[in-house]
Write an enzyme that holds these catalytic residues in place. Structure first.
Site, PDB file in Angstrom:
ATOM      1  N   ARG A  30       0.880  -1.216  -0.020  1.00  0.00           N
ATOM      2  CA  ARG A  30      -0.192  -0.121   0.035  1.00  0.00           C
ATOM      3  C   ARG A  30       0.930   1.351  -0.176  1.00  0.00           C
ATOM      4  O   ARG A  30       0.657   2.196   0.730  1.00  0.00           O
ATOM      5  CB  ARG A  30      -0.909  -0.018   1.325  1.00  0.00           C
ATOM      6  CG  ARG A  30      -1.970  -1.066   1.137  1.00  0.00           C
ATOM      7  CD  ARG A  30      -2.899  -1.016   2.295  1.00  0.00           C
ATOM      8  NE  ARG A  30      -3.777  -2.085   2.266  1.00  0.00           N
ATOM      9  CZ  ARG A  30      -5.222  -2.125   1.798  1.00  0.00           C
ATOM     10  NH1 ARG A  30      -5.399  -0.995   0.987  1.00  0.00           N
ATOM     11  NH2 ARG A  30      -5.750  -3.187   1.824  1.00  0.00           N
ATOM     12  N   ARG A  34      -3.327   6.503   1.166  1.00  0.00           N
ATOM     13  CA  ARG A  34      -3.911   7.636   2.165  1.00  0.00           C
ATOM     14  C   ARG A  34      -2.875   8.103   3.214  1.00  0.00           C
ATOM     15  O   ARG A  34      -3.111   9.164   3.863  1.00  0.00           O
ATOM     16  CB  ARG A  34      -5.070   7.187   2.871  1.00  0.00           C
ATOM     17  CG  ARG A  34      -5.387   6.010   3.571  1.00  0.00           C
ATOM     18  CD  ARG A  34      -6.616   5.861   4.092  1.00  0.00           C
ATOM     19  NE  ARG A  34      -6.782   4.713   4.948  1.00  0.00           N
ATOM     20  CZ  ARG A  34      -7.162   3.429   4.276  1.00  0.00           C
ATOM     21  NH1 ARG A  34      -7.323   3.214   3.248  1.00  0.00           N
ATOM     22  NH2 ARG A  34      -7.009   2.106   5.147  1.00  0.00           N
ATOM     23  N   ARG A  43      -7.614  13.119  -3.090  1.00  0.00           N
ATOM     24  CA  ARG A  43      -8.694  12.629  -2.797  1.00  0.00           C
ATOM     25  C   ARG A  43      -9.778  13.566  -2.416  1.00  0.00           C
ATOM     26  O   ARG A  43     -11.191  13.332  -2.618  1.00  0.00           O
ATOM     27  CB  ARG A  43      -8.654  11.280  -1.830  1.00  0.00           C
ATOM     28  CG  ARG A  43      -7.927  10.084  -2.106  1.00  0.00           C
ATOM     29  CD  ARG A  43      -8.960   9.299  -2.696  1.00  0.00           C
ATOM     30  NE  ARG A  43     -10.150   8.847  -2.073  1.00  0.00           N
ATOM     31  CZ  ARG A  43     -11.194   8.697  -2.236  1.00  0.00           C
ATOM     32  NH1 ARG A  43     -11.865   9.838  -2.888  1.00  0.00           N
ATOM     33  NH2 ARG A  43     -12.092   8.225  -1.343  1.00  0.00           N
ATOM     34  N   ASP A  79      -7.540  -0.645  -8.398  1.00  0.00           N
ATOM     35  CA  ASP A  79      -8.257  -1.707  -7.498  1.00  0.00           C
ATOM     36  C   ASP A  79      -8.620  -2.876  -8.082  1.00  0.00           C
ATOM     37  O   ASP A  79      -8.728  -2.800  -9.006  1.00  0.00           O
ATOM     38  CB  ASP A  79      -9.753  -0.767  -6.803  1.00  0.00           C
ATOM     39  CG  ASP A  79      -9.931  -1.306  -5.559  1.00  0.00           C
ATOM     40  OD1 ASP A  79     -10.721  -2.074  -5.800  1.00  0.00           O
ATOM     41  OD2 ASP A  79      -9.611  -1.084  -4.560  1.00  0.00           O
ATOM     42  N   TYR A 156     -16.420 -10.610  -2.828  1.00  0.00           N
ATOM     43  CA  TYR A 156     -17.088  -9.272  -2.837  1.00  0.00           C
ATOM     44  C   TYR A 156     -18.246  -9.088  -3.598  1.00  0.00           C
ATOM     45  O   TYR A 156     -19.323  -8.461  -3.223  1.00  0.00           O
ATOM     46  CB  TYR A 156     -15.886  -8.286  -3.439  1.00  0.00           C
ATOM     47  CG  TYR A 156     -14.883  -7.800  -2.475  1.00  0.00           C
ATOM     48  CD1 TYR A 156     -15.275  -6.727  -1.604  1.00  0.00           C
ATOM     49  CD2 TYR A 156     -13.617  -8.309  -2.435  1.00  0.00           C
ATOM     50  CE1 TYR A 156     -14.413  -6.262  -0.491  1.00  0.00           C
ATOM     51  CE2 TYR A 156     -12.623  -7.610  -1.773  1.00  0.00           C
ATOM     52  CZ  TYR A 156     -13.076  -6.729  -0.745  1.00  0.00           C
ATOM     53  OH  TYR A 156     -12.192  -6.284   0.082  1.00  0.00           O
TER      54      TYR A 156
END
Length: 329
Positions: A30, A34, A43, A79, A156
């Protein structure tokens, strides 16, 4: 394929192939995200999936950690859920919640609602982002492409988002085994096309994320999941040869899949990722000596005092050794 700048740092690729390196390559799953203030600024102005769908923005976010840190790889900002989107499912990233599907799969009949995509067109924005990023990297480090594994994506699509138990998707495996296999086959086929096109666009290593291995036991994993992972590895590599594309290493990371490491070591992937619950010596024994290991610092170890963190990393490095290891968290 575009005429890309020559690669200056090939540590990651050499380690993935089992070749000697001057030092162990390092990257973070990652690393674009963020925790970076420059990412948070973007964002504020842009929706998450808008960033994924805008090559210039995805490229910029991919490059942000490379500018800050001496990493040995970049991973394209995207993603795993762009694949269900390509199949016609609506997914939104809701603040404080995560991904939410507008209409999850409930019964086998819902499979008829899926649209088999023209991958080159539906996911063109990912390929454009990869090509742009390869040029913008100027050969500094290799670029990693990725996808979500079929079982993770299936989960998902049925759960409708994240889940602590994945009981709805597991129910499909037990009560609707044929429908489950049909869905997994659809996702496998799309993933093969998706990964081949990523290489065509410029990806230099491919990683398959099986993020939900921890919710299954060996029986169900071996019956439903492992065949799809082996199929993806085999078919992608065959297609790359057939189409005269660059032969790139492939990594499988099955989070929580400690119970299936021996099988993954024989699956054909060049690199097997270990999560932080697996001792490196145990992982090496299970996977074997002909496959590179990747891992396996606990991300929460970054909360430790600097002196403790340094010791944790030294201990990890001593256990893995220098050959056939990619340091990662």
């Amino acid at each position: 394929m575009s005429d890309f700048p020559p690669l200056k740092n090939d540590r990651l690729l050499r380690a993935a192939r089992g070749e000697e390196v001057d030092c162990v390559p390092v990257w973070v799953m990652r690393q674009a995200g963020r925790y970076l203030p420059e990412f948070r600024e973007l964002r504020v102005e842009h929706d998450f999936f808008k960033i994924c769908r805008t090559p210039e923005l995805a490229c910029e976010i991919t490059l942000q950690p490379i500018r800050r840190f001496e990493l040995d790889a970049a991973i394209i900002f995207s993603d795993i859920l762009v694949v269900p989107q390509a199949l016609g499912m609506k997914v939104e990233m809701k603040p404080g919640v995560g991904p939410v599907f507008d209409s999850p799969l409930v019964t086998p009949q819902d499979l008829d609602k899926l649209v088999i995509p023209d991958v080159k067109q539906e996911l063109k924005y990912v390929f454009d982002a990869i090509t742009l990023t390869r040029h913008k990297l100027e050969g500094k480090v290799p670029l990693i492409g990725f996808t979500g594994a079929p079982w993770t994506l299936m989960s998902y699509m049925i759960e409708g988002g994240g889940s602590k138990t994945h009981s709805k998707s597991k129910k499909w495996l037990y009560q609707q085994p044929e429908a489950s296999k049909k869905l997994l086959k659809i996702l496998t086929d799309v993933n093969v096309e998706y990964l081949v096109e990523q290489v065509r666009a410029g990806a230099q290593l491919l990683q398959v994320f099986e993020s939900n291995a921890e919710y299954l036991g060996l029986r169900e994993f071996s019956k439903f999941v492992l065949p799809t992972l082996c199929d993806i590895n085999r078919r992608v590599k065959e297609r790359l040869v057939e189409e005269g594309l660059q032969q790139v290493p492939m990594t499988i990371f099955a989070k929580g899949g400690h119970y299936v490491l021996s099988e993954l070591g024989r699956s054909g992937y060049d690199v097997v990722g270990l999560d932080w619950t697996v001792e490196p010596e145990v992982g090496r024994q299970m996977v074997g000596n002909q496959v590179t290991l990747q891992g396996n610092l606990d991300p929460c170890a970054l909360y430790a005092p600097t002196e403790d963190l340094e010791q944790i990393v030294k201990d990890m490095a001593a256990k893995f050794g220098k050959l056939r290891w990619i340091a990662n968290l």
